[in-house]
Design an enzyme around this catalytic site. Structure first.
Site, PDB file in Angstrom:
ATOM      1  N   ASP A  82       0.815  -1.220   0.000  1.00 34.17           N
ATOM      2  CA  ASP A  82       0.000   0.000   0.000  1.00 34.17           C
ATOM      3  C   ASP A  82       0.851   1.274   0.000  1.00 34.17           C
ATOM      4  OD1 ASP A  82      -2.271  -1.688   0.241  1.00 34.17           O
ATOM      5  OD2 ASP A  82      -1.984  -1.763   2.409  1.00 34.17           O
ATOM      6  N   GLU A 123     -13.335  -0.534  -6.304  1.00 30.19           N
ATOM      7  CA  GLU A 123     -13.207  -1.474  -5.200  1.00 30.19           C
ATOM      8  C   GLU A 123     -12.725  -0.783  -3.941  1.00 30.19           C
ATOM      9  OE1 GLU A 123     -13.788  -5.176  -3.560  1.00 30.19           O
ATOM     10  OE2 GLU A 123     -14.025  -4.748  -5.688  1.00 30.19           O
ATOM     11  N   GLU A 153      24.336   6.266   4.716  1.00 31.46           N
ATOM     12  CA  GLU A 153      23.769   5.313   5.661  1.00 31.46           C
ATOM     13  C   GLU A 153      23.773   3.912   5.045  1.00 31.46           C
ATOM     14  OE1 GLU A 153      22.949   6.019   8.822  1.00 31.46           O
ATOM     15  OE2 GLU A 153      23.765   7.994   8.332  1.00 31.46           O
ATOM     16  N   GLU A 208      21.741   1.636   5.459  1.00 29.17           N
ATOM     17  CA  GLU A 208      20.391   1.237   5.092  1.00 29.17           C
ATOM     18  C   GLU A 208      19.888   1.961   3.853  1.00 29.17           C
ATOM     19  OE1 GLU A 208      20.086   4.434   8.327  1.00 29.17           O
ATOM     20  OE2 GLU A 208      21.317   2.664   7.906  1.00 29.17           O
TER      21      GLU A 208
END
Length: 454
Positions: A39, A213, A332, A334
């Site tokens: 999402d 939907e 970083e 990450e």
């Protein structure tokens, strides 16, 4: 530690490369490989794209989701993991279902609208949290639901005149006019008529005559309002409608992303960044992935001359990199284009670090601009065991070795020290692979790294 996910992620890079692209470079979609994400809600802020995601728990057989995560990028290729700045615990009145949300900035703050289950009623409600930074931490803004009618998937549009609209819905579609404080609204919820002219025709389901939907994503471009939504479960495809105003009337324009990708749901978000347009979605592309273990991906696209949106298919390549990455400033750990085997965690020095590293794991950093060359490499590391080695390779995890840093034990996984090693042969713009080597078990943690030019 998530052993099942870890095992499959150790092989995902090889599978995507050898099966789908036998002679191509490493695939970069989905954009996160350390956990399952879903999402996506992209936001452009101060020269970066932030993507707010849900988190499918490993091995889920339902939408088992307890927290939300944030990732960001300045180049659409290398994504920085900012961890989880918000969870169900943020909302004392909620007890389950940390589902699809949306973040919008206003007045120097960031507002995150999310659907969660209201403990008092047992039904889904929309909460709102606020933070002073796009990466949080976020706190409950009002201590109760903002709206509570059992429906989900909030999205916010702030119109040119400053009026903000909150849209949400499944199975119906709603909006309210938010006040400028972004945590209250004027009037009551208004139901948007779901007509076949506005949202297409669904057959075989008398209770759902249109294709709508869930997952509305409403935005404005060149004076035209777009509502991109998940259509006709199950499985879903992505479709869209347009309107001359934020409240309609809506006209169905067709499909954008066909049914594909191994997940029976999809959820889209669209932003413009650095002169390009980007379509975010999720699929089940990672090993172990499926309808309840999804992963966020992104594609670059170009609007048609008349403003319509072309057909967009899922790829494993992802969008082209915007610019390059500078290795001569602190990066970083990450921040990566691809990860194999490793995970991320909160660091004792602040932010996140890469951890749970074993022999053969690696991190790919895309488009690193070494220029005329680098002379050394410094890494911030920790190890509660005997440590290991960081191999610096170019082009692939088995590519040209330009340096090796040896990491000794530091006495703890959060006892940090810096190590430096010489580098030779790193020139031009190349994909950098930090490959980890050593004995059995966990080797080391990595917080950040930086090259020195020479």
């Amino acid at each position: 530690m998530r052993p099942a996910l870890r095992t499959v992620l150790c092989t995902v890079g090889l599978l995507l490369t050898t099966v789908l692209f036998p002679s191509a470079a490493r695939a970069d979609n989905p954009i996160v490989q350390t956990i399952y994400t879903a999402d996506p809600a992209p936001l452009v802020h101060n020269g970066r794209v932030y993507v707010y995601t849900g988190h499918d728990e490993d091995g889920s057989t339902y939408f088992t989701m307890r927290d939300w995560h944030v990732y960001s990028s300045s180049d659409m290729a290398n994504w920085t993991d900012h961890g989880s700045p918000m969870s169900l615990a943020t909302f004392a009145w909620a007890d389950a279902n940390a589902w699809a949300g949306h973040v919008t900035p206003r007045n120097g703050r960031f507002y995150w609208y999310v659907p969660v289950r209201d403990r008092a009623t047992g039904s889904m409600a929309i909460g709102v949290a606020v933070a002073d930074s796009p990466t949080g931490p976020f706190r409950d803004a009002i201590g109760r639901p903002l709206v509570n009618n059992g429906e989900i998937d909030p999205n916010v549009l702030i119109d040119d005149n400053g009026q903000a609209y909150l849209y949400w819905g499944n199975p119906r579609l709603w909006y309210v006019r938010l006040n400028t404080d972004m945590i209250s609204y004027s009037g009551g919820p208004t139901q948007i008529p779901l007509t076949t002219a506005g949202y297409g025709t669904r057959t075989g389901n008398a209770s759902r005559p249109t294709l709508f939907e869930e997952a509305p994503w409403v935005f404005k471009r060149n004076g035209l309002y777009y509502n991109v939504f998940a259509a006709e479960c199950c499985s879903e495809f992505i479709a869209y409608s347009t309107a001359p105003s934020a409240t309609g009337p809506w006209t169905y324009r067709g499909a954008i992303m066909p049914r594909q990708g191994g997940s029976f749901t999809n959820h889209a978000g669209i932003v413009d960044f650095n002169g390009g347009s980007y379509f975010f979605y999720h699929n089940g592309a990672l090993p172990g992935g499926g309808g309840f273990t999804r992963s966020v991906a992104v594609e670059k696209f170009t609007y048609n001359a008349d403003g319509t949106i072309p057909t967009i298919n899922m790829t494993t390549a992802g969008p082209p990199q915007v610019g390059t990455l500078n290795p001569f400033v602190r990066q970083e750990a990450e921040t990566m284009a691809w990860a194999s085997g490793v995970e991320t965690e909160a660091s004792g020095e602040g932010g996140m670090n890469v951890g749970f590293i074993e022999n053969g794991d690696y991190i790919k950093v895309k488009g690193v601009a070494f220029g005329n060359g680098a002379s050394s490499f410094t890494a911030r590391v920790a190890s509660a065991t005997g440590g290991g080695r960081i191999e610096l390779r170019l082009g692939s995890a088995t590519g040209t070795l330009v340096g090796t840093c040896t990491v000794a034990g530091t006495g703890g996984w959060q006892n940090w020290t810096s190590v430096t090693c010489p580098v030779s042969g790193a020139t031009g713009t190349r994909d950098l692979y930090l490959r980890f080597a050593g004995g059995s078990g966990y080797l080391l943690n990595l917080n950040w790294w930086q090259f020195t030019s020479g």
